[in-house]
Design a protein around this motif. Structure first.
Motif, PDB file in Angstrom:
ATOM      1  N   SER A 268       0.857  -1.180   0.000  1.00  0.00           N
ATOM      2  CA  SER A 268       0.000   0.000   0.000  1.00  0.00           C
ATOM      3  C   SER A 268       0.896   1.234   0.000  1.00  0.00           C
ATOM      4  N   VAL A 269       0.732   2.085  -1.005  1.00  0.00           N
ATOM      5  CA  VAL A 269       1.629   3.226  -1.199  1.00  0.00           C
ATOM      6  C   VAL A 269       0.845   4.532  -1.023  1.00  0.00           C
ATOM      7  N   PRO A 270       1.020   5.231   0.112  1.00  0.00           N
ATOM      8  CA  PRO A 270       0.346   6.522   0.279  1.00  0.00           C
ATOM      9  C   PRO A 270       0.876   7.554  -0.711  1.00  0.00           C
ATOM     10  N   VAL A 271      -0.006   8.440  -1.149  1.00  0.00           N
ATOM     11  CA  VAL A 271       0.369   9.516  -2.070  1.00  0.00           C
ATOM     12  C   VAL A 271      -0.024  10.845  -1.424  1.00  0.00           C
ATOM     13  N   ASN A 272       0.950  11.715  -1.262  1.00  0.00           N
ATOM     14  CA  ASN A 272       0.735  13.001  -0.608  1.00  0.00           C
ATOM     15  C   ASN A 272      -0.087  13.941  -1.496  1.00  0.00           C
ATOM     16  N   GLU A 273      -1.094  14.580  -0.905  1.00  0.00           N
ATOM     17  CA  GLU A 273      -1.923  15.556  -1.621  1.00  0.00           C
ATOM     18  C   GLU A 273      -1.806  16.961  -1.028  1.00  0.00           C
ATOM     19  N   ARG A 274      -0.905  17.160  -0.097  1.00  0.00           N
ATOM     20  CA  ARG A 274      -0.862  18.418   0.631  1.00  0.00           C
ATOM     21  C   ARG A 274      -0.405  19.576  -0.277  1.00  0.00           C
ATOM     22  N   ILE A 275      -1.134  20.685  -0.197  1.00  0.00           N
ATOM     23  CA  ILE A 275      -0.805  21.894  -0.958  1.00  0.00           C
ATOM     24  C   ILE A 275      -0.554  23.026   0.029  1.00  0.00           C
ATOM     25  N   ASP A 276      -0.075  24.171  -0.475  1.00  0.00           N
ATOM     26  CA  ASP A 276       0.186  25.316   0.390  1.00  0.00           C
ATOM     27  C   ASP A 276      -1.082  25.716   1.133  1.00  0.00           C
ATOM     28  N   GLY A 277      -0.939  25.925   2.430  1.00  0.00           N
ATOM     29  CA  GLY A 277      -2.074  26.355   3.229  1.00  0.00           C
ATOM     30  C   GLY A 277      -3.006  25.233   3.647  1.00  0.00           C
ATOM     31  N   ASP A 278      -2.667  23.994   3.324  1.00  0.00           N
ATOM     32  CA  ASP A 278      -3.518  22.845   3.644  1.00  0.00           C
ATOM     33  C   ASP A 278      -3.465  22.583   5.148  1.00  0.00           C
ATOM     34  N   THR A 279      -4.614  22.579   5.812  1.00  0.00           N
ATOM     35  CA  THR A 279      -4.641  22.350   7.260  1.00  0.00           C
ATOM     36  C   THR A 279      -5.220  20.981   7.627  1.00  0.00           C
ATOM     37  N   ARG A 280      -5.429  20.121   6.655  1.00  0.00           N
ATOM     38  CA  ARG A 280      -5.877  18.773   6.987  1.00  0.00           C
ATOM     39  C   ARG A 280      -4.795  18.043   7.780  1.00  0.00           C
ATOM     40  N   GLY A 281      -5.229  17.212   8.721  1.00  0.00           N
ATOM     41  CA  GLY A 281      -4.259  16.389   9.406  1.00  0.00           C
ATOM     42  C   GLY A 281      -3.679  15.348   8.467  1.00  0.00           C
ATOM     43  N   ASN A 282      -4.549  14.712   7.699  1.00  0.00           N
ATOM     44  CA  ASN A 282      -4.135  13.666   6.763  1.00  0.00           C
ATOM     45  C   ASN A 282      -4.536  14.072   5.352  1.00  0.00           C
ATOM     46  N   ALA A 283      -3.558  14.578   4.618  1.00  0.00           N
ATOM     47  CA  ALA A 283      -3.803  15.033   3.255  1.00  0.00           C
ATOM     48  C   ALA A 283      -3.168  14.028   2.300  1.00  0.00           C
ATOM     49  N   LEU A 284      -3.814  12.879   2.168  1.00  0.00           N
ATOM     50  CA  LEU A 284      -3.212  11.830   1.350  1.00  0.00           C
ATOM     51  C   LEU A 284      -4.268  10.888   0.788  1.00  0.00           C
ATOM     52  N   THR A 285      -3.861  10.218  -0.243  1.00  0.00           N
ATOM     53  CA  THR A 285      -4.628   9.106  -0.800  1.00  0.00           C
ATOM     54  C   THR A 285      -3.617   7.986  -1.031  1.00  0.00           C
ATOM     55  N   GLY A 286      -3.922   7.037  -1.884  1.00  0.00           N
ATOM     56  CA  GLY A 286      -2.946   5.977  -2.071  1.00  0.00           C
ATOM     57  C   GLY A 286      -3.365   4.949  -3.107  1.00  0.00           C
TER      58      GLY A 286
END
Length: 440
Positions: A268-286
């Motif tokens: 299982s390979v997580p993929v980061n989705e975080r962008i500037d200003g992103d305040t999500r705790g978990n900003a990822l898919t996979g």
């Protein structure tokens, strides 16, 4: 600013409450000449004024969305009174990971220092994965190390009266109903497609009484490798750094028996989705990749192609992950516990590649640490190990300041795996690829 939790963070929190445990992320720095405590205290204060400067406040509605609230962190760094030799640091890190960390009641993160008998120091940061994923935590650490603070605009605890909270959260629930209806359809479709039967996921019999509830210290090791050697070996095998990390994980899976009935290993390979200003705790898919562990030690081209193909379907994979999430506030704890059996009962190895980290991540007191690593941790009981045939924590990899690290945590079903055994297996997996590294 809207301080409502994103659905994935709500799911992370509710899962923690339903199961009684949740993943932690642990950063560790070693300073051979000791750490500057005053500079580290400045770093500690700044950590509380950024992405880590928050806790969760529940909605008064039993099915409501929860909210982030302002929290500036523990009052001070925890400094051990007695020095320890470097050989005891693994034990100390395990002790630190076992101390309470809670995204609701606090502390949601902790920073501690252990002086060494030779004059050095080890610093560790332990944080709830609900508060921040690996990339988010690394960004928060880099900001604090660089002297940057951020006002996220969160209110203090209990800023809303009970009546106001009920009105606002009720309106939010009504607003979310169309999303929930779509999520119900998506969840039903996914369940039919996977053949999932929740009723069959109830945990099997395990150890009784105190034995089942007894905590187990999960054996873990960290490998430090020369970056040029690592990248060169990946190229020799027709792969990339990511492909080599996945191949290494597959060989670990083979050696530890973490394989599917057909002999393949599922990663299982997580993929980061975080962008500037992103305040999500978990900003990822996979995505998931199926690997033949017998072929990867000589040739990574097939694995690299398989990863590329999986990533080409990322939008579809993300939709499968995200589509049911609006139902999260409605999931009863009993169902969440049964769903753990579905997820935990499959032989999947998480492979979290954090990529190239900001060099500031290695400078919590303003100077470069001599050693740095990141690992996953979690409170695990003997009952959990028995139900799921053991535990294989996500393999974490990353590079910072010209160095490459890999962290591995594993324990078999009866809890008998020792750290020395895991060291031997990791060393054998390195030999499979002609790699040399320092295992500690």
């Amino acid at each position: 600013m809207d301080n409502t939790l994103d659905f994935i963070d709500q799911a992370s929190f509710l899962g923690l409450r339903a199961l009684g445990h949740g993943p932690l992320i642990q950063f560790t720095w070693t300073f051979r000449d000791g750490v500057d405590l005053e500079a580290l205290r400045g770093f500690h204060r700044r950590l509380g004024h950024g992405l880590l400067g928050r806790r969760i406040e529940r909605s008064p509605l039993p099915f409501g969305r929860h909210h982030w609230i302002d929290w500036n962190g523990p009052a001070d760094i925890e400094v051990a009174a007695q020095a320890r030799p470097l050989g005891e640091i693994t034990t100390w890190l395990d002790e630190q990971a076992a101390l309470p960390v809670d995204p609701e009641y606090g502390p949601s993160w902790r920073l501690a220092v252990q002086p060494l008998t030779d004059g050095g120091s080890v610093v560790t940061l332990v944080a709830s994965h609900t508060i921040a994923d690996g990339v988010g935590l690394a960004l928060a650490v880099a900001d604090a190390a660089n002297g940057v603070t951020r006002d996220l605009g969160y209110p203090p605890a209990r800023a809303r009266t009970a009546g106001r909270a009920l009105r606002e959260d009720s309106r939010r629930f009504v607003h979310d109903i169309p999303q929930m209806a779509k999520a119900a359809v998506a969840a039903a479709r996914l369940a039919r497609g996977s053949g999932l039967e929740v009723a069959s996921a109830a945990p099997g019999p395990g150890p009784a009484g105190d034995v089942a509830d007894r905590d187990v210290t999960l054996p873990s090791v960290t490998v430090r490798l020369d970056l040029q050697e690592w990248d060169g070996r990946a190229a020799d095998l027709g792969g990339s750094s990511t492909a080599l990390a996945l191949g290494f994980s597959a060989r670990l899976g083979l050696r530890l028996g973490w394989v599917s009935p057909d002999g393949t290993v599922t990663l299982s390979v997580p993929v980061n989705e975080r962008i500037d200003g992103d305040t999500r705790g978990n900003a990822l898919t996979g995505v998931r990749v199926t690997v033949d562990p017998e072929t990867v030690r000589d040739d990574l081209t097939g694995l690299r192609a398989g990863l590329k193909s999986a990533l080409s379907t990322l939008a579809e994979a993300r939709n499968e992950l995200v589509a049911p999430l609006p139902l999260t506030p409605l999931v009863p704890r009993a169902l969440a516990r049964r769903l753990e059996g579905v997820v935990g009962g499959t032989a999947v190895i998480g492979c979290s590649n954090l990529g190239v980290l900001d060099p500031a991540v290695n400078r919590p007191d303003g100077t470069d640490a001599d050693d740095f690593a990141i690992r996953m941790a979690e409170r695990i009981t003997r009952g959990h190990l028995h139900r799921f045939g053991g535990t294989f924590f996500p393999v974490v990899t990353g590079r910072v300041s010209g160095k490459f690290f890999i962290s591995i945590g594993f324990c078999n079903a009866d809890g008998s795996t020792t750290r020395d055994q895991l060291v031997g297996i990791v060393a054998s997996a390195l030999e499979d690829f002609g790699l040399t590294g320092t295992i500690g």
